[in-house]
Enzyme design. Structure first.
Site, PDB file in Angstrom:
ATOM      1  N   PHE A   1       0.870  -1.188   0.000  1.00  0.00           N
ATOM      2  CA  PHE A   1       0.000   0.000   0.000  1.00  0.00           C
ATOM      3  C   PHE A   1       0.897   1.225   0.000  1.00  0.00           C
ATOM      4  O   PHE A   1       1.701   1.418   0.918  1.00  0.00           O
ATOM      5  CB  PHE A   1      -0.916   0.036   1.221  1.00  0.00           C
ATOM      6  CG  PHE A   1      -1.828   1.239   1.225  1.00  0.00           C
ATOM      7  CD1 PHE A   1      -3.008   1.219   0.513  1.00  0.00           C
ATOM      8  CD2 PHE A   1      -1.488   2.393   1.908  1.00  0.00           C
ATOM      9  CE1 PHE A   1      -3.852   2.329   0.483  1.00  0.00           C
ATOM     10  CE2 PHE A   1      -2.310   3.506   1.894  1.00  0.00           C
ATOM     11  CZ  PHE A   1      -3.503   3.470   1.178  1.00  0.00           C
TER      12      PHE A   1
ATOM     13  N   ASP B   1       9.449   2.961   1.386  1.00  0.00           N
ATOM     14  CA  ASP B   1       8.280   3.696   1.864  1.00  0.00           C
ATOM     15  C   ASP B   1       8.236   3.577   3.386  1.00  0.00           C
ATOM     16  O   ASP B   1       7.881   2.542   3.935  1.00  0.00           O
ATOM     17  CB  ASP B   1       7.017   3.100   1.234  1.00  0.00           C
ATOM     18  CG  ASP B   1       5.735   3.796   1.679  1.00  0.00           C
ATOM     19  OD1 ASP B   1       5.734   4.445   2.748  1.00  0.00           O
ATOM     20  OD2 ASP B   1       4.715   3.654   0.978  1.00  0.00           O
TER      21      ASP B   1
ATOM     22  N   LYS C   1       3.086  10.842   8.148  1.00  0.00           N
ATOM     23  CA  LYS C   1       2.445  10.399   9.392  1.00  0.00           C
ATOM     24  C   LYS C   1       3.154  10.927  10.636  1.00  0.00           C
ATOM     25  O   LYS C   1       2.996  12.071  11.024  1.00  0.00           O
ATOM     26  CB  LYS C   1       2.333   8.871   9.401  1.00  0.00           C
ATOM     27  CG  LYS C   1       1.266   8.319   8.466  1.00  0.00           C
ATOM     28  CD  LYS C   1       1.071   6.837   8.651  1.00  0.00           C
ATOM     29  CE  LYS C   1       0.016   6.255   7.733  1.00  0.00           C
ATOM     30  NZ  LYS C   1      -1.356   6.578   8.121  1.00  0.00           N
TER      31      LYS C   1
END
Length: 410
Positions: free
Chosen positions: A135, A219, A248
């Site tokens: 993802f 990532d 985040k």
């Protein structure tokens, strides 16, 4: 009219129904509109590194808002340059590293996609590899990188040139050649259920990509900012990638993302090749700099490692037919269930005042603030055990109902 009615009428239906209306937060706790307190062990999905309303976050936001918020990327600001230097230091890029700022993880991964394309264009390499079940975001570019066909199908055709390979070293060896521009990989596949890569995968990926002149892009959206017990997940493997993406937890609740490049990859972008109006604004970079500074000052990376081990040991001691084990590192933990009932466990947890998340049907994900200690962990264990008991009882009733013979009308 209720807030549920307002949400159903006014908000786009790309999300499910909102599960609660939260009006206040402090530390690891949230309060809803009825005044009920919840222990937040989701942390905004690995975002709230310092918890809610941390004094360092609040002070940095207020101070910078009273000074300078935004001037566009035609100009530099002190907090922007300071944060870039901090991220380079923490990631270990060396002097040649560079930082591109955006507003989210998806924007950071879009920049990484462009970086891969620039490398491919220079070297005649049309292919980009990512992993099955990966993802990387929901924008059209990052959705192409995301290895979830069900998510892609409504928006097909995808941006071309991306291939998704099985998560094995053997598959990577077979796929890599001199036509590949980049490999994009998560150290832990968070949205797949907090699934760790096979032992030695990142080290093998670094060796193989280097041999073929392929960029290794990691990532770190969910695994960065100390979440796994290291500043970034790739550091557990002792490698140096060509680029990483972060978001985040670096902002602790303020929307910010970044692409950080290493070595030769730092020279691929040129003036006009990418941009973002709000990326790297003074307000966001000041807050992120304060958040990272507090993580470092308070030793929260080490705390994430220690508290994560403590939680996994506590979960191992829970006697429930539903729990089969744990995955993850530091304070990114997936609790594996024996049945695909994570949604029921999450719903039961909310009734007991605990916020967790179903990463997939058979995994409950927790990503609490890096600041948690013994008291919050003890409370989590009690609430989670109660949640499991409630969910188990409901499932047993459902099983009994399903097994009961159907009534036959005379």
């Amino acid at each position: 009219m209720s807030w549920q009615d307002d949400a159903g009428r006014d908000l786009v239906r790309s999300f499910g129904e909102r599960m609660a209306m939260f009006v206040r937060g402090e530390g690891a706790y949230l309060w809803d509109d009825a005044g009920r307190r919840y222990l937040d062990f989701l942390g905004g999905i690995a975002v709230n590194s310092l918890g809610h309303a941390h004094p360092v976050f609040v002070e940095a936001l207020a101070r910078q808002a009273a000074t300078l918020t935004h001037v566009s990327n035609y100009f530099a600001t002190p907090p922007q340059l300071q944060l870039a230097a901090t991220l380079k230091r923490l990631a270990g890029t060396g002097e040649r590293g560079r930082v591109y700022f955006g507003n989210s993880g998806a924007e950071a991964n879009e920049a990484a996609f462009k970086l891969a394309r620039l490398h491919g264009r220079e070297s005649g390499r049309p292919r980009i590899l990512t992993l099955e079940n990966a993802f990387h975001g929901r924008t059209m570019g990052t959705l192409a990188l995301t290895g979830k066909p069900a998510m892609q199908e409504p928006f097909s055709p995808m941006v071309p040139g991306v291939e998704h390979i099985p998560v094995t070293i053997e598959a990577l060896e077979a796929a890599l050649d001199d036509t590949v521009a980049a490999l994009v990989v998560e150290p832990i596949q968070g949205e797949a259920g907090v699934v760790e890569l096979p032992e030695g995968y990142l080290a093998a990926a670094r060796e193989l990509t280097s041999a073929h002149g392929v960029l290794l892009i990691v990532d770190e959206i969910q695994t960065g900012a100390g979440r796994t017990g290291a500043w970034f997940g790739f550091q557990h493997a002792g490698i140096t990638p060509d680029a990483i993406t972060v978001a985040k937890g670096i902002g602790g609740g303020f929307p910010i993302g970044a692409l950080i490049t290493f070595g030769d990859a730092s020279e691929l972008f040129f003036p006009g090749s990418h941009g973002s109006t709000f990326g790297g604004n003074a307000l966001g970079t000041a807050v992120a700099g304060a958040v990272l500074g507090e993580i470092e000052r308070a030793g929260l990376v080490a705390n994430a490692a220690a508290r994560g081990a403590q939680i996994r040991d506590a979960i191992a001691d829970i006697h429930s037919p539903l729990v089969t084990g744990c995955r993850g590192q530091g304070l990114l933990i997936g609790i594996a269930l024996a049945r695909p009932v994570a949604g029921a466990v999450v719903a039961a947890a909310q009734t007991h005042g605990l916020i967790v998340n179903a990463a997939n049907p058979s995994t409950v994900r927790i990503a609490p603030p890096l600041t948690i200690g013994d008291d919050e962990i003890a409370e989590f264990v009690d609430l989670f055990q109660a949640s499991l008991a409630t969910a188990t009882e409901a499932l047993l009733l459902d099983d009994a109902a399903d097994a009961a013979p159907a009534k036959v009308n005379a």
